[in-house]
Design an enzyme around this catalytic site. Structure first.
Site, PDB file in Angstrom:
ATOM      1  NE  ARG A   1      -1.274  -5.391  -1.398  1.00  0.00           N
ATOM      2  CZ  ARG A   1      -2.105  -3.805  -0.699  1.00  0.00           C
ATOM      3  NH1 ARG A   1      -3.231  -3.445  -1.218  1.00  0.00           N
ATOM      4  NH2 ARG A   1      -1.024  -2.849   0.202  1.00  0.00           N
TER       5      ARG A   1
ATOM      6  CG  ASP B   1      -1.599  -0.346   7.740  1.00  0.00           C
ATOM      7  OD1 ASP B   1      -3.039   0.594   7.325  1.00  0.00           O
ATOM      8  OD2 ASP B   1      -1.811  -1.375   7.200  1.00  0.00           O
TER       9      ASP B   1
ATOM     10  CG  ASP C   1       1.005  -2.958   9.700  1.00  0.00           C
ATOM     11  OD1 ASP C   1       2.296  -2.052   9.549  1.00  0.00           O
ATOM     12  OD2 ASP C   1       0.456  -3.300   9.837  1.00  0.00           O
TER      13      ASP C   1
ATOM     14  CG  ASP D   1       3.282  -6.946   7.426  1.00  0.00           C
ATOM     15  OD1 ASP D   1       3.064  -6.359   6.431  1.00  0.00           O
ATOM     16  OD2 ASP D   1       2.976  -8.056   8.069  1.00  0.00           O
TER      17      ASP D   1
ATOM     18  NE  ARG E   1      -2.033  -4.748   6.257  1.00  0.00           N
ATOM     19  CZ  ARG E   1      -0.993  -5.456   5.271  1.00  0.00           C
ATOM     20  NH1 ARG E   1      -1.672  -5.468   3.477  1.00  0.00           N
ATOM     21  NH2 ARG E   1       0.147  -5.310   5.347  1.00  0.00           N
TER      22      ARG E   1
ATOM     23  N   GLY F   1       0.810  -1.161   0.295  1.00  0.00           N
ATOM     24  CA  GLY F   1      -0.106  -0.315   0.295  1.00  0.00           C
ATOM     25  C   GLY F   1       0.769   1.115  -0.339  1.00  0.00           C
TER      26      GLY F   1
END
Ligand code: ADP
Length: 319
Positions: free
Chosen positions: A72, A127, A129, A103, A171, A11
């Site tokens: 992607r 995110d 994350d 990730d 997410r 993203g």
């Protein structure tokens, strides 16, 4: 190393361009040739690689998205596809790659490093994350976009005396929801890291109404449930009507904040230094305002944590 490359993957996030600029300029500063891989791992496989110069990254530091494009490519998990990438890199004489992404992108970088092309990961995702860093590039900008949206929705919530549910991105992580909820003065924040309880949420809404509160804001992270779903559950249990706003992709775009530009510049430059020190298989990050690097395998194996004290604080402040 005399030739390196940079790609953005997964993203897009505001500040990726500032990171690309830093990689390119830092490499050239050290007399290293630098190539842009356009379209993430998909572009790498198809050989969409071009040499970049100082001017290639001019006038992008303030732009959202990524000039290198992103994509992607689920097949990149397969070894034979990864080996095609290695072949393309060897053909172009590229000795190391800076991978800017989340990730999933890090897993690709780890695989390439294992196949003999040292890669360094730069955390680029709204995110927040990723382990090994307190902040990812794009998170601060997205957070500010969400806060701006909450402020605007609050005007309508107040004028029409309504309860609004605002669904935000992130997410599986609740970082955006939690910080935006706290900064936006939301009455309730629903995040994946803590179980939510509809009866308790309804009781809070009722209690607020009893003390004369006419409007309310509930933030829900996309990783928990959809905004309409939470609205339905509240209606079924308490008969309270809600309005739902799903913020969607406006959260990913826009000019990066000063924080994200500075972070991206520092992380991109450090990633180049690591490659020049021949230290592939690392991921850069920021901890207490110091730029750090960690083993990418370790970063991928660790669970990203959230500060649940913020959730407790938000509950205390929105009684
Ligand atoms: P992000 O990098 O933001 O987490 P994705 O999870 O979509 O975004 O990952 C981006 C890309 O990274 C994927 O489309 C794929 O090409 C590659 N990727 C993801 N997982 C792996 C994996 N296990 N091994 C190799 N490459 C992967």
């Amino acid at each position: 190393m005399k030739k390196i490359a940079v790609l953005t993957s997964g993203g897009d996030a505001p500040g990726m361009n500032a990171a690309v600029r830093a990689v390119v300029r830092k490499a050239i500063y050290h007399n290293v040739e630098v190539f842009g891989i356009f379209g993430g791992y998909a572009g790498l496989i198809s050989g969409n690689i071009e040499q970049l110069n100082l001017g290639s990254v001019g006038d992008i530091i303030h732009r959202g998205g990524t000039m290198l494009l992103s994509a992607r490519l689920p097949e990149f998990k397969e070894e034979e596809v990864q080996l095609k990438a290695v072949e393309q890199l060897k053909k172009a004489g590229i000795e190391g790659v800076v991978v800017i992404g989340g990730d999933g992108s890090y897993r690709g970088a780890k695989a390439l490093t294992g196949h003999g092309i040292p890669c360094v990961g730069v955390p680029g995702t709204i995110d927040n994350d990723i382990s090994g860093t307190q902040y990812t590039i794009g998170y601060d900008t997205a957070l500010n976009t969400v806060i701006d949206a909450i402020d605007k929705i609050r005007d309508t919530a107040t004028s029409h005396e309504r309860t609004f549910i605002i669904e935000v991105m992130g997410r599986d992580a609740g970082d955006i929801a939690l910080s935006a909820g706290l900064a936006g003065g939301a009455e309730t924040i629903i995040i994946p890291e803590e179980n939510y309880n509809i009866p308790e949420i309804c009781a809070r809404l009722k209690k607020g109404q009893e003390r004369g509160k006419k409007h309310s804001i509930i933030i829900v992270a996309e990783g928990v449930a959809s905004g309409p779903d939470i609205g339905k559950q509240i209606k079924e249990l308490s008969n309270i009507d809600t309005r739902v706003s799903v913020l969607g992709h406006i959260q990913r775009g826009g000019s990066p904040s000063a924080f994200d530009r500075v972070l991206a510049s520092r992380l991109g430059a450090r990633a180049v230094e690591l490659l020049l020190e021949n230290r592939g298989g690392r991921a850069v990050g920021i901890q207490n305002n110091v730029i750090v690097d960690s083993d990418i395998t370790k970063v991928l194996s660790e669970i990203h944590h959230i500060d649940l004290d913020l959730l407790r604080l938000s509950k205390e402040l929105s009684i």
